[in-house]
Design a protein around this motif. Structure first.
Motif, PDB file in Angstrom:
ATOM      1  N   GLN A 177      -0.463   8.521   6.754  1.00  0.00           N
ATOM      2  CA  GLN A 177       0.527   7.564   6.282  1.00  0.00           C
ATOM      3  C   GLN A 177       1.484   7.220   7.417  1.00  0.00           C
ATOM      4  O   GLN A 177       1.586   7.952   8.405  1.00  0.00           O
TER       5      GLN A 177
ATOM      6  N   GLN B 227       1.321   1.645  -3.253  1.00  0.00           N
ATOM      7  CA  GLN B 227       1.155   1.746  -1.802  1.00  0.00           C
ATOM      8  C   GLN B 227       1.618   3.093  -1.258  1.00  0.00           C
ATOM      9  O   GLN B 227       1.125   3.574  -0.247  1.00  0.00           O
TER      10      GLN B 227
ATOM     11  N   LEU C 120       3.478   4.231   3.600  1.00  0.00           N
ATOM     12  CA  LEU C 120       2.270   3.446   3.352  1.00  0.00           C
ATOM     13  C   LEU C 120       1.057   4.124   3.979  1.00  0.00           C
ATOM     14  O   LEU C 120       1.185   4.866   4.956  1.00  0.00           O
TER      15      LEU C 120
ATOM     16  N   GLU D  67      -3.688   2.706   7.231  1.00  0.00           N
ATOM     17  CA  GLU D  67      -4.556   1.525   7.388  1.00  0.00           C
ATOM     18  C   GLU D  67      -3.843   0.230   7.018  1.00  0.00           C
ATOM     19  O   GLU D  67      -4.273  -0.860   7.407  1.00  0.00           O
ATOM     20  N   HIS D  68      -2.724   0.329   6.282  1.00  0.00           N
ATOM     21  CA  HIS D  68      -1.972  -0.868   5.881  1.00  0.00           C
ATOM     22  C   HIS D  68      -0.782  -1.153   6.790  1.00  0.00           C
ATOM     23  O   HIS D  68      -0.043  -2.105   6.555  1.00  0.00           O
ATOM     24  N   ARG D  69      -0.607  -0.313   7.820  1.00  0.00           N
ATOM     25  CA  ARG D  69       0.571  -0.442   8.681  1.00  0.00           C
ATOM     26  C   ARG D  69       0.722  -1.842   9.262  1.00  0.00           C
ATOM     27  O   ARG D  69       1.772  -2.485   9.109  1.00  0.00           O
ATOM     28  N   ASP D  70      -0.309  -2.328   9.942  1.00  0.00           N
ATOM     29  CA  ASP D  70      -0.197  -3.615  10.628  1.00  0.00           C
ATOM     30  C   ASP D  70       0.032  -4.756   9.653  1.00  0.00           C
ATOM     31  O   ASP D  70       0.791  -5.694   9.936  1.00  0.00           O
ATOM     32  N   THR D  71      -0.600  -4.683   8.496  1.00  0.00           N
ATOM     33  CA  THR D  71      -0.438  -5.743   7.503  1.00  0.00           C
ATOM     34  C   THR D  71       1.013  -5.854   7.059  1.00  0.00           C
ATOM     35  O   THR D  71       1.605  -6.949   7.072  1.00  0.00           O
ATOM     36  N   PHE D  72       1.625  -4.713   6.694  1.00  0.00           N
ATOM     37  CA  PHE D  72       3.001  -4.743   6.189  1.00  0.00           C
ATOM     38  C   PHE D  72       4.021  -4.918   7.311  1.00  0.00           C
ATOM     39  O   PHE D  72       5.109  -5.436   7.082  1.00  0.00           O
TER      40      PHE D  72
ATOM     41  N   GLN E 180       6.191  -8.564  -1.807  1.00  0.00           N
ATOM     42  CA  GLN E 180       5.450  -7.321  -2.034  1.00  0.00           C
ATOM     43  C   GLN E 180       6.393  -6.190  -2.450  1.00  0.00           C
ATOM     44  O   GLN E 180       6.086  -5.404  -3.353  1.00  0.00           O
TER      45      GLN E 180
END
Length: 405
Positions: A192, A216, A235, A238-243, A254
């Motif tokens: 995370q 999330q 988070l 794998e979602h780091r760059d997106t958020f 979001q």
């Protein structure tokens, strides 16, 4: 006989961040000659961040931590720069289970206080930087350590040589000095990241903090002095760059969907930053004439906001022991002194580390029975006064062994 070129001290603190400064501040005027070795330079320009470790991120001081800082003579500065937490709401996205903690239940003015790391760092640094019994070696770092029967020698990157009875390592996570001393860290990667920012809403925060468990990951909102909230959102890595890189409007949307409307609408967002999350702890925290405290000894997930407060209690316990040792003309670095420290801190450290890890695993899991169980638990907890009182005491920093016992 020691080399005449060696600079003599009673205590060397490797790390001049918050915990290192607090330890030095706690030992002011007790008779110890102290050296602080800090790798990062402190800025003199008020327009710059004071120190890389003291950024604008919000930090929650527990009631116990705030009380200790006030005992050290920082009450006026503390109250001037901090926002009280009057209530804490714990909830789970999409479910009815929730729990409220209130300062009136605990019969205190506030459950804790929120400040920025920059404000806290400035307050501590200004309190110790000109002390007659504290010498700063900054910017400088520890390049080698040599342990001897009656003292410990520290060689700096600048080639200066220091000697003392005791070396305290307070460099933060992944401490190079702790590694040089042979301390081994046990690391569990949570996969995370913590995304941090400041957010504004169209409603006043009313001195409330929020902990919400979302699809999330766990999300915390801390009330700031400018009526904004400090956001810490855990988070999946794998979602780091997106958020981190989505448009502000999309991010706020979001966030709104995950948090709901308990604080109104989210209307503004500061720059976002992130850092990886893992549980790192040392198998032992003391060795011959050396001790490791703060994040260098235990780096926690921010889900319960207890990591920094745990480090402050390390410094409080150690400073109390060292003061008592000096009063009795004892050796601050003697093995019995360090053994007492280890014994006194074991219960508190183990309780906070293990309970924080359990919270991460329990509330980062969306398995149906677990979700149902934790929501039932939150609802029952809110109805059970004695249990809620105990939870409140733990959130205030009084859940483990007394730091100075």
């Amino acid at each position: 006989m020691k080399d005449k070129q060696v600079l003599e001290f009673d205590l060397i603190i490797a790390g001049g961040g918050a915990v290192g400064c607090l330890l030095a501040l706690s030992l002011r005027s007790c008779g110890l000659k102290i050296a602080i070795v800090e790798a990062s330079a402190y800025a003199c320009d008020s327009q710059q961040s004071l120190h890389p470790g003291f950024d604008a991120r919000s930090i929650a001081l527990s009631h116990q931590s705030a009380s200790y800082l006030q005992q050290l003579g920082l009450q006026s500065s503390l109250l001037e720069n901090c926002v009280p937490i009057k209530q804490i709401k714990v909830s789970d996205q999409g479910h009815l289970g929730q729990c409220w903690l209130d300062h009136r239940q605990q019969r205190v003015e506030a459950l804790g206080y929120v400040t920025s790391q920059q404000q806290l760092g400035t307050m501590l640094y200004e309190s110790v930087k000109d002390a007659d019994d504290i010498d700063w070696f900054c910017p400088d770092s520890v390049s080698d350590v040599k342990q001897h029967q009656q003292h410990i020698d520290v060689i700096l990157s600048s080639a200066k040589r220091l000697s003392a009875s005791l070396l305290v390592v307070a460099e933060g996570g992944s401490s190079p000095t702790a590694t040089k001393l042979g301390f081994q860290s046990q690391v569990q990667d949570y996969q995370q990241v913590a995304l941090v920012a400041n957010v504004k809403t169209d409603h006043p925060h009313e001195f409330r903090a929020y902990e919400r468990f979302t699809a999330q990951g766990p999300l915390a909102l801390l009330p700031n002095a400018d009526s904004s909230f400090g956001l810490v959102w855990s988070l999946a890595a794998e979602h780091r760059d997106t958020f981190l890189h989505m448009q502000n409007s999309e991010f706020l949307q979001q966030l709104q969907q995950a948090f709901g409307y308990s604080v109104g609408r989210f209307v503004a967002l500061s720059q976002r930053n992130s850092y990886p999350l893992a549980l790192a702890r040392l198998a032992r925290t003391v060795a011959h004439r050396s001790v490791v405290i703060g994040n260098a000894a235990h780096t926690l997930h921010p889900i319960a906001g207890q990591g920094f407060n745990l480090g402050l209690r390390d410094a409080q316990c150690l400073s109390t022991l060292l003061r008592n040792t000096v009063k009795q003309d004892g050796d601050p670095g003697a093995a019995p002194v360090l053994q007492v420290y280890s014994q006194q801190r074991h219960q508190d450290q183990s309780l906070v580390v293990n309970s924080t890890d359990a919270l991460v695993r329990f509330f980062s899991n969306n398995h149906g029975p677990l979700v149902a169980g934790r929501n039932l638990g939150l609802g029952l907890l809110d109805l059970c006064g004695p249990l809620k009182l105990k939870l409140g005491r733990a959130a205030m920093g009084y859940g483990g062994q007394n730091a100075a016992s």
